[in-house]
Scaffold this motif. Structure first.
Motif, short mmCIF file in Angstrom:
data_model
loop_
_atom_site.label_atom_id
_atom_site.label_comp_id
_atom_site.label_asym_id
_atom_site.label_seq_id
_atom_site.Cartn_x
_atom_site.Cartn_y
_atom_site.Cartn_z
N LEU A 258 -7.48 9.13 -5.57
CA LEU A 258 -7.16 7.90 -4.83
C LEU A 258 -8.20 6.83 -5.10
O LEU A 258 -7.87 5.65 -5.25
CB LEU A 258 -7.06 8.19 -3.33
N GLN A 259 -9.48 7.22 -5.17
CA GLN A 259 -10.54 6.26 -5.47
C GLN A 259 -10.37 5.69 -6.88
O GLN A 259 -10.58 4.50 -7.11
CB GLN A 259 -11.91 6.92 -5.32
N THR A 260 -9.97 6.54 -7.81
CA THR A 260 -9.73 6.08 -9.18
C THR A 260 -8.56 5.10 -9.22
O THR A 260 -8.65 4.04 -9.84
CB THR A 260 -9.46 7.28 -10.12
N TYR A 261 -7.45 5.44 -8.54
CA TYR A 261 -6.31 4.53 -8.48
C TYR A 261 -6.76 3.19 -7.90
O TYR A 261 -6.40 2.13 -8.42
CB TYR A 261 -5.21 5.09 -7.59
N ALA A 262 -7.52 3.23 -6.80
CA ALA A 262 -7.96 2.00 -6.14
C ALA A 262 -8.84 1.15 -7.07
O ALA A 262 -8.70 -0.07 -7.12
CB ALA A 262 -8.70 2.32 -4.85
N ARG A 263 -9.70 1.79 -7.82
CA ARG A 263 -10.60 1.07 -8.73
C ARG A 263 -9.82 0.45 -9.88
O ARG A 263 -10.05 -0.70 -10.27
CB ARG A 263 -11.67 2.03 -9.25
N VAL A 264 -8.87 1.19 -10.43
CA VAL A 264 -8.14 0.72 -11.60
C VAL A 264 -7.17 -0.41 -11.25
O VAL A 264 -7.04 -1.38 -11.98
CB VAL A 264 -7.40 1.90 -12.27
N VAL A 265 -6.50 -0.30 -10.12
CA VAL A 265 -5.47 -1.29 -9.76
C VAL A 265 -6.08 -2.67 -9.47
O VAL A 265 -5.41 -3.68 -9.64
CB VAL A 265 -4.58 -0.77 -8.60
N VAL A 266 -7.35 -2.72 -9.07
CA VAL A 266 -7.98 -4.01 -8.80
C VAL A 266 -8.79 -4.55 -9.99
O VAL A 266 -9.37 -5.62 -9.90
CB VAL A 266 -8.88 -3.98 -7.54
N CYS A 267 -8.79 -3.83 -11.07
CA CYS A 267 -9.49 -4.25 -12.28
C CYS A 267 -8.99 -5.64 -12.69
O CYS A 267 -7.78 -5.87 -12.75
CB CYS A 267 -9.24 -3.24 -13.38
N PRO A 268 -9.88 -6.60 -12.94
CA PRO A 268 -9.45 -7.95 -13.30
C PRO A 268 -8.44 -8.00 -14.45
O PRO A 268 -7.50 -8.78 -14.43
CB PRO A 268 -10.75 -8.66 -13.68
N ARG A 269 -8.62 -7.14 -15.42
CA ARG A 269 -7.70 -7.10 -16.56
C ARG A 269 -6.27 -6.78 -16.11
O ARG A 269 -5.31 -7.36 -16.58
CB ARG A 269 -8.20 -6.06 -17.56
N HIS A 270 -6.14 -5.85 -15.15
CA HIS A 270 -4.82 -5.48 -14.65
C HIS A 270 -4.27 -6.50 -13.66
O HIS A 270 -3.08 -6.77 -13.62
CB HIS A 270 -4.86 -4.10 -14.01
N VAL B 38 -2.21 -9.27 -14.93
CA VAL B 38 -0.86 -8.90 -15.35
C VAL B 38 0.04 -8.63 -14.15
O VAL B 38 1.13 -9.17 -14.05
CB VAL B 38 -0.90 -7.66 -16.29
N HIS B 39 -0.41 -7.78 -13.21
CA HIS B 39 0.49 -7.41 -12.10
C HIS B 39 0.56 -8.46 -11.00
O HIS B 39 1.54 -8.53 -10.28
CB HIS B 39 0.18 -6.03 -11.54
N LYS B 40 -0.47 -9.28 -10.86
CA LYS B 40 -0.49 -10.40 -9.91
C LYS B 40 -0.20 -10.00 -8.47
O LYS B 40 0.33 -10.77 -7.68
CB LYS B 40 0.47 -11.51 -10.35
N LEU B 41 -0.56 -8.76 -8.10
CA LEU B 41 -0.38 -8.31 -6.73
C LEU B 41 -1.52 -8.81 -5.85
O LEU B 41 -2.67 -8.88 -6.29
CB LEU B 41 -0.32 -6.78 -6.68
N SER B 42 -1.20 -9.16 -4.63
CA SER B 42 -2.22 -9.63 -3.69
C SER B 42 -3.03 -8.45 -3.18
O SER B 42 -2.64 -7.29 -3.32
CB SER B 42 -1.54 -10.34 -2.51
N ASP B 43 -4.16 -8.75 -2.54
CA ASP B 43 -4.98 -7.71 -1.94
C ASP B 43 -4.17 -6.92 -0.91
O ASP B 43 -4.28 -5.71 -0.82
CB ASP B 43 -6.22 -8.31 -1.28
N LEU B 44 -3.34 -7.61 -0.14
CA LEU B 44 -2.51 -6.96 0.86
C LEU B 44 -1.50 -6.01 0.21
O LEU B 44 -1.32 -4.87 0.65
CB LEU B 44 -1.78 -7.99 1.72
N GLU B 45 -0.86 -6.45 -0.87
CA GLU B 45 0.10 -5.59 -1.57
C GLU B 45 -0.59 -4.36 -2.16
O GLU B 45 -0.06 -3.25 -2.09
CB GLU B 45 0.81 -6.38 -2.68
#
Length: 131
Positions: free
Chosen positions: A51-63, A66-73
């Motif tokens: 879960l920590q890895t998922y959280a770190r990767v999904v907020v990576c600036p590079r990603h 592309v995905h343009k998801l908000s912090d809330l999403e």
């Protein structure tokens, strides 16, 4: 008496590349895999380090570009994983993938729960072939 439907479900671990692909390419085959999980076709196996890895990767600036998801999403995605995935407490995580120790968490989680599948798009995990 037979096993319950839940007991018959496959157990699956998804590596971080597969998980982030859902949000980077939302109409790809990975999205179909995660929709099946949401429809309870299989149990998704995770651990706290995963879960920590998922959280770190999904907020990576590079990603994020592309995905343009908000912090809330992003928080809602992680909350959904915490609520509906099977969170496994790992006693040990053996060092198998020396080039990327984060990969070992996926292997340990899958092995601990006798996962039916590890779905991986990670070159280090794929290089293992069978584990």
């Amino acid at each position: 008496a037979g096993r319950s439907r839940a007991a018959l479900r496959r157990r699956v671990a998804l590596d971080r590349n597969v998980m982030i692909s859902r949000y980077v390419t939302p109409h790809g085959s990975v999205t179909r895999i995660l929709v099946l999980w949401e429809q309870e076709a299989f149990d998704l196996l995770v651990s706290k380090p995963i879960l920590q890895t998922y959280a770190r990767v999904v907020v990576c600036p590079r990603h994020r570009t592309v995905h343009k998801l908000s912090d809330l999403e992003l928080a809602e995605i992680l909350d959904t994983l915490r609520e509906f995935a099977l969170i496994i407490e790992l006693e040990t995580t053996p060092a198998v993938v020396l080039k990327d120790l984060d990969d070992d968490h996926f292997l340990a989680c899958a092995e601990s729960c006798q996962a039916d599948y590890i779905v991986a798009d990670d070159p280090h995990l794929r290089a293992l072939g069978v584990y």
